[in-house]
Design a protein around this motif. Structure first.
Motif, PDB file in Angstrom:
ATOM      1  N   ASP A  11      -7.452  28.399  -9.520  1.00  0.00           N
ATOM      2  CA  ASP A  11      -7.481  27.552  -9.932  1.00  0.00           C
ATOM      3  C   ASP A  11      -6.574  26.327 -11.043  1.00  0.00           C
ATOM      4  O   ASP A  11      -7.117  25.413 -11.346  1.00  0.00           O
ATOM      5  CB  ASP A  11      -9.437  27.210 -10.977  1.00  0.00           C
ATOM      6  N   GLY A  12      -5.614  27.220 -11.483  1.00  0.00           N
ATOM      7  CA  GLY A  12      -4.649  26.750 -12.075  1.00  0.00           C
ATOM      8  C   GLY A  12      -3.521  25.269 -11.504  1.00  0.00           C
ATOM      9  O   GLY A  12      -3.819  25.932 -10.256  1.00  0.00           O
ATOM     10  N   MET A  13      -3.371  24.710 -11.609  1.00  0.00           N
ATOM     11  CA  MET A  13      -2.641  23.760 -11.438  1.00  0.00           C
ATOM     12  C   MET A  13      -0.595  24.202 -12.001  1.00  0.00           C
ATOM     13  O   MET A  13       0.013  24.287 -10.883  1.00  0.00           O
ATOM     14  CB  MET A  13      -2.599  22.125 -12.621  1.00  0.00           C
ATOM     15  N   VAL A  14      -0.333  24.867 -12.651  1.00  0.00           N
ATOM     16  CA  VAL A  14       0.760  25.137 -13.425  1.00  0.00           C
ATOM     17  C   VAL A  14       0.908  26.635 -13.646  1.00  0.00           C
ATOM     18  O   VAL A  14       1.393  27.357 -12.644  1.00  0.00           O
ATOM     19  CB  VAL A  14       1.235  24.376 -14.575  1.00  0.00           C
ATOM     20  N   PHE A  15       0.447  27.594 -14.663  1.00  0.00           N
ATOM     21  CA  PHE A  15       0.527  28.569 -14.572  1.00  0.00           C
ATOM     22  C   PHE A  15      -1.144  28.897 -14.784  1.00  0.00           C
ATOM     23  O   PHE A  15      -1.155  30.854 -14.963  1.00  0.00           O
ATOM     24  CB  PHE A  15       1.546  28.830 -16.193  1.00  0.00           C
ATOM     25  N   GLY A  16      -1.890  28.262 -14.644  1.00  0.00           N
ATOM     26  CA  GLY A  16      -2.970  29.206 -14.941  1.00  0.00           C
ATOM     27  C   GLY A  16      -3.940  29.648 -16.411  1.00  0.00           C
ATOM     28  O   GLY A  16      -4.939  29.865 -16.346  1.00  0.00           O
ATOM     29  N   CYS A  18      -5.076  26.693 -18.781  1.00  0.00           N
ATOM     30  CA  CYS A  18      -5.715  26.436 -19.085  1.00  0.00           C
ATOM     31  C   CYS A  18      -7.659  26.977 -17.827  1.00  0.00           C
ATOM     32  O   CYS A  18      -8.786  26.667 -18.842  1.00  0.00           O
ATOM     33  CB  CYS A  18      -5.478  25.139 -19.066  1.00  0.00           C
ATOM     34  N   ALA A  19      -6.990  27.328 -17.173  1.00  0.00           N
ATOM     35  CA  ALA A  19      -8.004  27.264 -15.853  1.00  0.00           C
ATOM     36  C   ALA A  19      -8.671  28.497 -16.396  1.00  0.00           C
ATOM     37  O   ALA A  19      -9.216  28.717 -16.304  1.00  0.00           O
ATOM     38  CB  ALA A  19      -7.720  27.609 -14.542  1.00  0.00           C
ATOM     39  N   GLY A  20      -7.968  29.616 -17.011  1.00  0.00           N
ATOM     40  CA  GLY A  20      -8.093  30.800 -17.063  1.00  0.00           C
ATOM     41  C   GLY A  20      -9.266  30.484 -18.818  1.00  0.00           C
ATOM     42  O   GLY A  20      -9.898  31.510 -18.940  1.00  0.00           O
ATOM     43  N   MET A  21      -8.675  30.199 -19.220  1.00  0.00           N
ATOM     44  CA  MET A  21      -9.404  29.474 -21.179  1.00  0.00           C
ATOM     45  C   MET A  21     -10.864  29.033 -20.617  1.00  0.00           C
ATOM     46  O   MET A  21     -11.797  29.509 -21.172  1.00  0.00           O
ATOM     47  CB  MET A  21      -8.826  28.565 -21.516  1.00  0.00           C
ATOM     48  N   ALA A  22     -10.593  28.172 -19.369  1.00  0.00           N
ATOM     49  CA  ALA A  22     -12.128  27.175 -18.826  1.00  0.00           C
ATOM     50  C   ALA A  22     -12.842  28.650 -18.889  1.00  0.00           C
ATOM     51  O   ALA A  22     -14.414  28.505 -18.605  1.00  0.00           O
ATOM     52  CB  ALA A  22     -11.779  26.429 -18.160  1.00  0.00           C
ATOM     53  N   ASP A  23     -12.431  29.096 -18.354  1.00  0.00           N
ATOM     54  CA  ASP A  23     -13.628  31.281 -17.652  1.00  0.00           C
ATOM     55  C   ASP A  23     -13.513  31.709 -18.110  1.00  0.00           C
ATOM     56  O   ASP A  23     -15.014  32.480 -18.232  1.00  0.00           O
ATOM     57  CB  ASP A  23     -12.365  31.566 -16.335  1.00  0.00           C
ATOM     58  N   HIS A  24     -12.674  32.380 -19.104  1.00  0.00           N
ATOM     59  CA  HIS A  24     -13.228  32.724 -20.617  1.00  0.00           C
ATOM     60  C   HIS A  24     -14.521  32.401 -21.415  1.00  0.00           C
ATOM     61  O   HIS A  24     -14.954  33.034 -21.779  1.00  0.00           O
ATOM     62  CB  HIS A  24     -11.531  33.468 -21.509  1.00  0.00           C
ATOM     63  N   PHE A  25     -14.327  31.076 -21.933  1.00  0.00           N
ATOM     64  CA  PHE A  25     -15.305  30.368 -22.766  1.00  0.00           C
ATOM     65  C   PHE A  25     -16.183  29.550 -21.885  1.00  0.00           C
ATOM     66  O   PHE A  25     -16.663  29.249 -22.393  1.00  0.00           O
ATOM     67  CB  PHE A  25     -14.275  29.822 -23.540  1.00  0.00           C
ATOM     68  N   GLY A  26     -16.140  29.653 -20.957  1.00  0.00           N
ATOM     69  CA  GLY A  26     -17.262  28.807 -20.162  1.00  0.00           C
ATOM     70  C   GLY A  26     -17.879  27.571 -19.575  1.00  0.00           C
ATOM     71  O   GLY A  26     -18.545  26.780 -20.005  1.00  0.00           O
ATOM     72  N   TRP A  31     -12.311  19.074 -18.158  1.00  0.00           N
ATOM     73  CA  TRP A  31     -12.128  19.046 -19.802  1.00  0.00           C
ATOM     74  C   TRP A  31     -10.863  19.738 -20.802  1.00  0.00           C
ATOM     75  O   TRP A  31     -10.683  19.693 -22.210  1.00  0.00           O
ATOM     76  CB  TRP A  31     -13.613  19.502 -20.897  1.00  0.00           C
ATOM     77  N   THR A  32     -10.967  21.195 -20.053  1.00  0.00           N
ATOM     78  CA  THR A  32     -10.190  22.008 -20.734  1.00  0.00           C
ATOM     79  C   THR A  32      -8.620  21.299 -21.100  1.00  0.00           C
ATOM     80  O   THR A  32      -7.552  21.077 -22.456  1.00  0.00           O
ATOM     81  CB  THR A  32     -10.061  23.369 -20.622  1.00  0.00           C
ATOM     82  N   ARG A  33      -8.356  20.878 -19.763  1.00  0.00           N
ATOM     83  CA  ARG A  33      -6.847  20.596 -19.999  1.00  0.00           C
ATOM     84  C   ARG A  33      -6.916  19.096 -20.683  1.00  0.00           C
ATOM     85  O   ARG A  33      -5.938  18.622 -21.188  1.00  0.00           O
ATOM     86  CB  ARG A  33      -7.026  20.194 -18.385  1.00  0.00           C
ATOM     87  N   VAL A  34      -7.858  18.273 -20.722  1.00  0.00           N
ATOM     88  CA  VAL A  34      -7.315  16.868 -21.455  1.00  0.00           C
ATOM     89  C   VAL A  34      -8.240  16.952 -23.108  1.00  0.00           C
ATOM     90  O   VAL A  34      -7.331  16.209 -24.107  1.00  0.00           O
ATOM     91  CB  VAL A  34      -9.218  15.714 -20.926  1.00  0.00           C
ATOM     92  N   ALA A  35      -8.381  18.084 -22.902  1.00  0.00           N
ATOM     93  CA  ALA A  35      -8.520  18.364 -24.435  1.00  0.00           C
ATOM     94  C   ALA A  35      -6.954  19.278 -25.136  1.00  0.00           C
ATOM     95  O   ALA A  35      -6.291  18.452 -25.993  1.00  0.00           O
ATOM     96  CB  ALA A  35      -9.478  20.360 -24.948  1.00  0.00           C
ATOM     97  N   PHE A  36      -6.591  19.934 -24.006  1.00  0.00           N
ATOM     98  CA  PHE A  36      -4.941  20.105 -23.917  1.00  0.00           C
ATOM     99  C   PHE A  36      -4.075  19.719 -24.472  1.00  0.00           C
ATOM    100  O   PHE A  36      -3.363  19.194 -24.658  1.00  0.00           O
ATOM    101  CB  PHE A  36      -4.464  21.168 -22.871  1.00  0.00           C
ATOM    102  N   VAL A  37      -4.115  18.381 -23.359  1.00  0.00           N
ATOM    103  CA  VAL A  37      -2.950  17.016 -23.388  1.00  0.00           C
ATOM    104  C   VAL A  37      -3.101  16.052 -24.744  1.00  0.00           C
ATOM    105  O   VAL A  37      -2.196  16.286 -24.885  1.00  0.00           O
ATOM    106  CB  VAL A  37      -3.212  16.326 -22.451  1.00  0.00           C
ATOM    107  N   THR A  53       4.045  30.269 -24.503  1.00  0.00           N
ATOM    108  CA  THR A  53       3.736  31.630 -25.056  1.00  0.00           C
ATOM    109  C   THR A  53       2.795  32.432 -24.309  1.00  0.00           C
ATOM    110  O   THR A  53       2.516  33.725 -23.579  1.00  0.00           O
ATOM    111  CB  THR A  53       3.454  31.925 -26.465  1.00  0.00           C
ATOM    112  N   VAL A  54       1.720  32.173 -24.256  1.00  0.00           N
ATOM    113  CA  VAL A  54       0.959  33.106 -23.226  1.00  0.00           C
ATOM    114  C   VAL A  54       0.518  32.633 -21.564  1.00  0.00           C
ATOM    115  O   VAL A  54       0.259  34.002 -21.506  1.00  0.00           O
ATOM    116  CB  VAL A  54      -0.992  31.652 -23.691  1.00  0.00           C
TER     117      VAL A  54
END
Length: 59
Positions: A11-16, A18-26, A31-37, A53-54
């Motif tokens: 589900d990731g766009m670049v390295f995955g 943000c998608a991994g964080m979204a999966d991990h925290f539910g 919204w994870t990508r919007v928050a990151f930007v 780094t991650v």
């Protein structure tokens, strides 16, 4: 026992990261990508350094 953090390349766009964080925290991936930007724009690039780094260290 909950598994540790993993990137989500399916589900990731670049390295995955943000998608991994979204999966991990539910959270929703969008919204994870919007928050990151938003944090990157407000944090003067520090979140981008953390993201890279991650992307390098996480499985």
């Amino acid at each position: 026992m909950k598994q540790g953090f993993r990137k989500n390349r399916r589900d990731g766009m670049v390295f995955g990261v943000c998608a991994g964080m979204a999966d991990h925290f539910g959270f929703d991936v969008l919204w994870t990508r919007v928050a990151f930007v938003a944090l990157t724009l407000l944090g003067f690039g520090l979140p981008l350094l953390v993201y890279l780094t991650v992307a390098i260290l996480a499985p």
